[in-house]
Design a protein around this motif. Structure first.
Motif, PDB file in Angstrom:
ATOM      1  N   ALA A 142       0.832  -1.208   0.000  1.00 50.54           N
ATOM      2  CA  ALA A 142       0.000   0.000   0.000  1.00 50.54           C
ATOM      3  C   ALA A 142       0.861   1.250   0.000  1.00 50.54           C
ATOM      4  N   LYS A 143       2.171   1.033  -0.087  1.00 49.18           N
ATOM      5  CA  LYS A 143       3.082   2.173  -0.071  1.00 49.18           C
ATOM      6  C   LYS A 143       3.044   2.875  -1.427  1.00 49.18           C
ATOM      7  N   PRO A 144       2.735   4.189  -1.443  1.00 50.32           N
ATOM      8  CA  PRO A 144       2.638   4.890  -2.729  1.00 50.32           C
ATOM      9  C   PRO A 144       3.952   4.792  -3.497  1.00 50.32           C
ATOM     10  N   GLY A 145       3.842   4.637  -4.807  1.00 45.02           N
ATOM     11  CA  GLY A 145       5.037   4.499  -5.633  1.00 45.02           C
ATOM     12  C   GLY A 145       5.622   5.842  -6.029  1.00 45.02           C
ATOM     13  N   LEU A 146       6.628   5.778  -6.884  1.00 42.53           N
ATOM     14  CA  LEU A 146       7.346   6.979  -7.318  1.00 42.53           C
ATOM     15  C   LEU A 146       6.880   7.426  -8.701  1.00 42.53           C
ATOM     16  N   THR A 147       6.888   8.736  -8.921  1.00 43.92           N
ATOM     17  CA  THR A 147       6.631   9.269 -10.261  1.00 43.92           C
ATOM     18  C   THR A 147       7.946   9.254 -11.040  1.00 43.92           C
ATOM     19  N   ILE A 148       7.875   9.484 -12.349  1.00 44.16           N
ATOM     20  CA  ILE A 148       9.093   9.417 -13.183  1.00 44.16           C
ATOM     21  C   ILE A 148      10.222  10.310 -12.637  1.00 44.16           C
ATOM     22  N   PRO A 149       9.952  11.601 -12.380  1.00 49.78           N
ATOM     23  CA  PRO A 149      11.066  12.429 -11.884  1.00 49.78           C
ATOM     24  C   PRO A 149      11.672  11.882 -10.593  1.00 49.78           C
ATOM     25  N   GLU A 150      10.809  11.348  -9.725  1.00 53.43           N
ATOM     26  CA  GLU A 150      11.312  10.773  -8.471  1.00 53.43           C
ATOM     27  C   GLU A 150      12.118   9.496  -8.724  1.00 53.43           C
ATOM     28  N   MET A 151      11.641   8.680  -9.675  1.00 49.03           N
ATOM     29  CA  MET A 151      12.381   7.456 -10.021  1.00 49.03           C
ATOM     30  C   MET A 151      13.791   7.809 -10.499  1.00 49.03           C
ATOM     31  N   LEU A 152      13.871   8.816 -11.375  1.00 50.98           N
ATOM     32  CA  LEU A 152      15.174   9.170 -11.933  1.00 50.98           C
ATOM     33  C   LEU A 152      16.096   9.736 -10.859  1.00 50.98           C
ATOM     34  N   ASP A 153      15.544  10.556  -9.974  1.00 51.21           N
ATOM     35  CA  ASP A 153      16.358  11.086  -8.871  1.00 51.21           C
ATOM     36  C   ASP A 153      16.892   9.955  -8.008  1.00 51.21           C
ATOM     37  N   LYS A 154      16.002   9.009  -7.675  1.00 50.50           N
ATOM     38  CA  LYS A 154      16.428   7.898  -6.816  1.00 50.50           C
ATOM     39  C   LYS A 154      17.378   6.953  -7.526  1.00 50.50           C
ATOM     40  N   ALA A 155      17.219   6.842  -8.828  1.00 48.88           N
ATOM     41  CA  ALA A 155      18.157   6.008  -9.590  1.00 48.88           C
ATOM     42  C   ALA A 155      19.539   6.654  -9.568  1.00 48.88           C
ATOM     43  N   GLU A 156      19.554   7.970  -9.743  1.00 48.80           N
ATOM     44  CA  GLU A 156      20.841   8.662  -9.728  1.00 48.80           C
ATOM     45  C   GLU A 156      21.495   8.537  -8.350  1.00 48.80           C
ATOM     46  N   ALA A 157      20.643   8.495  -7.303  1.00 43.37           N
ATOM     47  CA  ALA A 157      21.167   8.353  -5.938  1.00 43.37           C
ATOM     48  C   ALA A 157      21.497   6.893  -5.611  1.00 43.37           C
ATOM     49  N   GLY A 158      21.267   5.981  -6.559  1.00 52.03           N
ATOM     50  CA  GLY A 158      21.604   4.576  -6.343  1.00 52.03           C
ATOM     51  C   GLY A 158      20.567   3.782  -5.562  1.00 52.03           C
ATOM     52  N   LEU A 159      19.374   4.337  -5.400  1.00 51.52           N
ATOM     53  CA  LEU A 159      18.351   3.646  -4.604  1.00 51.52           C
ATOM     54  C   LEU A 159      17.415   2.787  -5.453  1.00 51.52           C
ATOM     55  N   ILE A 160      17.245   3.177  -6.716  1.00 56.79           N
ATOM     56  CA  ILE A 160      16.521   2.317  -7.662  1.00 56.79           C
ATOM     57  C   ILE A 160      17.585   1.538  -8.420  1.00 56.79           C
ATOM     58  N   LYS A 161      17.430   0.202  -8.424  1.00 56.27           N
ATOM     59  CA  LYS A 161      18.469  -0.648  -9.016  1.00 56.27           C
ATOM     60  C   LYS A 161      18.049  -1.229 -10.365  1.00 56.27           C
ATOM     61  N   PHE A 162      16.740  -1.386 -10.559  1.00 55.93           N
ATOM     62  CA  PHE A 162      16.241  -2.159 -11.685  1.00 55.93           C
ATOM     63  C   PHE A 162      15.116  -1.381 -12.332  1.00 55.93           C
ATOM     64  N   MET A 163      15.246  -1.079 -13.612  1.00 57.95           N
ATOM     65  CA  MET A 163      14.148  -0.391 -14.289  1.00 57.95           C
ATOM     66  C   MET A 163      13.695  -1.155 -15.521  1.00 57.95           C
ATOM     67  N   TYR A 164      12.403  -1.079 -15.753  1.00 60.13           N
ATOM     68  CA  TYR A 164      11.779  -1.728 -16.906  1.00 60.13           C
ATOM     69  C   TYR A 164      11.013  -0.638 -17.629  1.00 60.13           C
ATOM     70  N   ILE A 165      11.454  -0.303 -18.828  1.00 63.98           N
ATOM     71  CA  ILE A 165      10.819   0.785 -19.589  1.00 63.98           C
ATOM     72  C   ILE A 165      10.166   0.211 -20.839  1.00 63.98           C
ATOM     73  N   MET A 166       8.861   0.372 -20.935  1.00 63.88           N
ATOM     74  CA  MET A 166       8.124  -0.164 -22.083  1.00 63.88           C
ATOM     75  C   MET A 166       7.646   1.002 -22.952  1.00 63.88           C
ATOM     76  N   GLY A 167       8.036   0.993 -24.217  1.00 64.45           N
ATOM     77  CA  GLY A 167       7.506   1.969 -25.171  1.00 64.45           C
ATOM     78  C   GLY A 167       7.636   3.411 -24.741  1.00 64.45           C
ATOM     79  N   GLU A 168       8.799   3.778 -24.273  1.00 62.70           N
ATOM     80  CA  GLU A 168       8.999   5.152 -23.846  1.00 62.70           C
ATOM     81  C   GLU A 168      10.480   5.496 -24.035  1.00 62.70           C
ATOM     82  N   ASN A 169      10.744   6.772 -24.330  1.00 59.38           N
ATOM     83  CA  ASN A 169      12.104   7.168 -24.690  1.00 59.38           C
ATOM     84  C   ASN A 169      12.547   8.393 -23.896  1.00 59.38           C
ATOM     85  N   PRO A 170      12.728   8.236 -22.580  1.00 59.77           N
ATOM     86  CA  PRO A 170      13.049   9.407 -21.744  1.00 59.77           C
ATOM     87  C   PRO A 170      14.352  10.100 -22.135  1.00 59.77           C
ATOM     88  N   MET A 171      15.228   9.401 -22.882  1.00 66.33           N
ATOM     89  CA  MET A 171      16.493  10.033 -23.296  1.00 66.33           C
ATOM     90  C   MET A 171      16.266  11.168 -24.309  1.00 66.33           C
TER      91      MET A 171
END
Lengths: 348, 539
Positions: free
Chosen positions: B220-249
């Motif tokens: 029931a823990k609320p998830g992260l939005t894209i900007p939050e995911m990217l921030d946490k990934a940069e901070a090393g807290l998100i380890k695994f990402m699955y991107i379907m049909g999207e090109n954030p680069m």
């Protein structure tokens, strides 16, 4: 309501209808070139003329409103003769190149000439000799095949509301054209192709890369994959390749498309399409089997979950994929991986 | 959209704000023009003199980031002249007094100053909108991609309620959704806080319902939005990402930051039909199929659920996304199987009240607009017909606030971004269509001729556009579409990408980035070969 008789059949219809609408509602087919339900009736081509008892000439059914007690014949000898005359006149100034014309099989002129047994040019008069305008990247315009029904001009003005084209010259030389004959490329045309979709003959045609005959294609109705309007499309498919797109009728697009929906489909068969999974080995993405890719993913998923927990995962689902796929993606994350870290590009 | 596309033709007033409709929703743009031909009045407000501006009865060329000031100013004028729908406000809304109080200071003179328009034009536009019997507001990312995006939407809602335009045909509040199925992706729970049908994670009842249906325990823990995911990934807290049909680069703000975040991941899966700029960074790339190779449904901007039908066999070994997802679920030990997307839709409708009556066999004619709660329900062309859904329409007074990054001495110009007619999003598809590339194949920046002259720049010259986050080389396109000191760049192009420059400051409520306003400067390129080297270097 108004009562009238068409071909001996008693018909009740609303008072603001045309004879053509009343006939079509009663299941009686009348030939038309310039008529289009979406456009203001124009009466340019005259092929829909009918006989109305007590009326001296043969009025165009698409512009003549119904009246109480009208007795109408849509296919009397006189009407059929007049239609033959119209078709003969059109044909006398039309290239007889159905053998190689891309429109063959879906050309109204061809269909009606067949139906009314009009075979050849009987007048032998002057013929158009206009240059073909191929300046637009997506379609070409051959004025020599134009029957001046003005459907394209009216679609551009009344529906697309771009107003890129109009009628040039007068009399015999009247033809659809661009301002000052500058060529399509130099007008404000937005390449929506709605004129091309509406052309009843082969004057406006897509520049197709692939050769196909219209009777060789299967038609599949689907939804456009570009913007959020959700236009309905008819994909023309030949031998497992999408070779053309026609706009679907009805909501939401009512037979209209934009340049991307109408002409932007060649990516489907582009050589760059990903055809196998790719797995990074020694820093490079290499082709791999599904089994190999899946095994690696499952191993990494289990490892990451065991080491860092479910909230170390994040997933971007896709506004480009179907509802069913989006549902499964979030289900994979929530029910299988165990995190709510799912989002997509709704904000971008 | 609260209302339907087909209703546009019967509107008597159309107000377009923050939407370049004829380029980004071309068929809706055409329908707006058809309504105009039939006598509707048209008001357009946008920082650019978009094509629709020439059809407008009143065109308000506002400064980027000043929507809320304008909307408040329009409401001020309406109330000032007593043109609001008194009966509607009395019976169907609440909190009007607070709104009236708050709007007092938004005089047309003050607003005109903020927005850079004439006070009289604001008054006239307000009169036209208020006097419409059926007045529809149409907006897009020009309203939402601001740090005050949510408030911008609230201001639009206030204006529509003020004149009784919610709950009737040919009127309403009509966000034009960008991607083909962005509406559906939201409806299906592709959001960190919502399960399908916007059923909230914070409700224990909702969690229980889905736990029962899916036969698992849910977080029931609320998830992260894209900007939050990217921030946490940069901070090393998100380890695994699955991107379907999207090109954030290409599509996300501050691409350097996106790249750092994605490179920091332990594992990245990208599922797409082409090797996009994002897929090039992945550890595993999974080949999906295009819309022509699969069955399913898309939900358009008017909430119409429509069929997608398979026309050809998958290319190569590519698989439909639903199949890939199902196979992965199964391999992870979750045994759910589906033979056709139809079966997935049946599961969706059993769990999603708005889709309750939707099944593939009902969609073949013209689709169905949700809410469609039961098998017998015909769907809903326009919302709030029998009264506002929450009971009373709530006026939420909102204040104008300046954008997060304003021009200053170092970065004296405002950059705004958007799409153009001939390309779609990050060009993975349209960039592979020859004719579209013939018309448009490289990044450019629109500059007012006076601004260009001030910086000594000519049309078609390659220049640098520089922000605090990055520097790109693009061609100058001088045009009066933009006002002095305002620049526009389409964000489609990976080379010379506008999103190297954009600001990732976000709206605190919706977490949407402020892609429509950032501060930049422009510089001439002295070395004639420099731009060539740089543009290749950008790859």
């Amino acid at each position: 309501m108004i009562s009238l008789t068409i071909n001996g059949q008693k018909i009740l219809t609303e008072h603001n209808k045309t004879i053509l609408e009343a006939a079509e509602a009663a299941g009686i087919s009348v030939p038309t070139f310039c008529n289009d339900k979406r456009l203001i009736p124009h009466g340019a081509c005259r092929i829909c003329l009918v006989e109305v008892e007590g009326v001296k000439n043969l009025p165009a059914s698409c512009t003549t409103p119904v009246a109480e007690g009208m007795v109408i014949r849509t296919h009397s000898e006189r009407v059929v003769q007049a239609r033959r005359e119209i078709l003969s006149l059109l044909l006398s100034n039309h290239p007889l190149d159905c053998l190689t014309c891309e429109k063959s099989g879906k050309c109204k002129l061809q269909d009606y000439c067949y139906e009314y047994d009009v075979k050849e040019d009987i007048y032998g008069g002057e013929k158009y000799n206009f240059p073909i305008d191929a300046s637009n990247p997506f379609y070409q315009y051959d004025p020599n095949k134009c029957i001046v029904c003005e459907k394209c001009v009216r679609v551009c003005n009344e529906l697309q509301c771009t107003g890129a084209i109009g009628l040039n010259e007068r009399g015999f030389l009247t033809h659809m054209g661009t301002p000052f004959e500058m060529g399509m490329k130099h007008t404000n045309c937005v390449s929506c192709g709605n004129c091309v979709s509406a052309c009843p003959v082969g004057a406006l045609l897509p520049k197709n890369k692939e050769k196909y005959r219209l009777w060789q294609v299967a038609t599949v109705k689907t939804t456009c994959a570009y913007c959020g309007v959700g236009c309905q499309l008819e994909l023309h498919v030949k031998e497992d390749r999408v070779v053309a797109i026609q706009p679907g009728e009805g909501s939401p697009n009512d037979g209209l498309l934009c340049v991307k929906g109408k002409f932007g489909y060649s990516f489907i068969h582009h050589n760059d399409r990903l055809k196998t999974p790719l797995v990074r080995k020694n820093g490079e993405l290499r082709e791999a089997s599904w089994k190999e890719a899946y095994e690696l993913i499952v191993e990494k998923m289990q490892q990451t979950k065991a080491t860092y927990g479910a909230d170390a995962f994040a997933g971007l689902t896709s506004a480009r994929c179907t509802n069913e796929e989006n549902y499964l993606f979030q289900k994979l994350f929530r029910a299988v991986i165990g995190t709510n870290n799912v989002d997509h590009c709704a904000r971008l | 959209m609260t209302n339907s596309i087909r209703e546009i033709e019967a509107a008597d007033v159309i107000f377009v704000i923050g939407s370049n409709t004829t380029e980004n929703h071309p068929v809706i743009g055409a329908k707006i023009r058809q309504a105009k031909l039939k006598g509707a009045k048209l008001i357009v407000a946008d920082p650019r003199r978009i094509d629709l501006a020439k059809d407008a009865d009143y065109f308000l060329q506002i400064k980027p980031g000043t929507n809320i000031a304008l909307l408040n100013g329009l409401m001020h004028c309406i109330i000032d002249e007593g043109l609001q729908d008194h009966e509607y406000i009395r019976t169907k809304t609440e909190n009007f007094k607070a709104l009236r109080e708050q709007l007092k200071e938004y005089t047309p003179e003050k607003v005109a100053e903020i927005c850079g328009v004439e006070p009289e034009d604001i008054r006239q536009a307000a009169r036209i909108y208020a006097k419409g019997e059926r007045a529809g507001i149409f907006y897009a990312m020009g309203i939402t991609q601001h740090t005050t995006g949510t408030k911008g939407v609230m201001a639009i809602s206030n204006l529509a309620l003020l004149c009784g335009n919610v709950g009737k045909t040919s009127a309403g509040v009509n966000p034009l959704r960008g991607q083909n199925n962005v509406q559906g992706a939201c409806d299906m729970g592709g959001l960190p806080g919502d399960l399908p049908g916007y059923q909230k994670l914070h409700s224990a009842e909702v969690i229980e319902k889905f736990e029962r249906a899916w036969n698992v325990r849910l977080s029931a823990k609320p998830g992260l939005t894209i900007p939050e995911m990217l921030d946490k990934a940069e901070a090393g807290l998100i380890k695994f990402m699955y991107i379907m049909g999207e090109n954030p680069m290409v599509s996300d703000p501050d691409i350097q930051h996106v790249q750092k975040a994605l490179e920091k991941l332990d594992f990245l899966i990208v599922q797409d039909i082409f090797l996009s700029e994002t897929a090039a960074l992945a550890d595993v790339v999974l080949p999906a199929v295009s819309f022509a190779e699969k069955d399913g449904t898309f939900t358009n901007t008017e909430r119409r659920v429509q069929l997608v039908r398979r026309a050809i066999q998958p290319i190569g070994q590519a698989k439909a996304d639903w199949k890939i997802l199902m196979e992965l679920m199964n391999l992870m030990g979750y045994p759910n199987t589906y033979h056709h997307p139809e079966e997935i839709m049946n599961e969706i409708s059993s769990l999603t009240p708005q889709y309750g009556g939707i099944s593939h066999d009902r969609l073949s004619l013209e689709g169905i607009q949700w809410p469609c709660p039961t098998k017998e329900h015909p769907g809903t062309p326009y919302l709030h017909k029998d009264g506002i859904a929450r009971g009373l329409g709530l006026f939420v007074p909102v204040e104008y606030e300046a954008s997060a990054e304003l021009p200053d001495g170092d970065y004296p110009l405002v950059l705004t971004t958007g799409r153009i007619l001939y390309h779609y999003h990050t060009r993975t598809m349209t960039g592979r269509v020859e004719g579209l590339n013939q018309i448009s194949n490289e990044a450019y920046v629109e500059i007012n001729p006076i601004t260009a002259e001030k910086f000594g720049m000519r049309n078609q010259e390659s220049i640098y556009v520089i922000s605090r986050r990055g520097k790109v080389t693009v061609k100058v396109y001088t045009t009066k579409t933009v006002e002095e000191n305002v620049l526009f760049m389409p964000f489609h192009f990976a080379e010379g990408a506008a999103n190297h420059l954009t600001n990732r400051a976000i709206d605190n409520i919706a977490k949407i980035p402020e892609l429509k306003v950032c501060a930049v400067r422009i510089e001439k390129i002295d070395d004639p070969f420099k731009d060539e080297k740089l543009s290749f270097g950008d790859l």
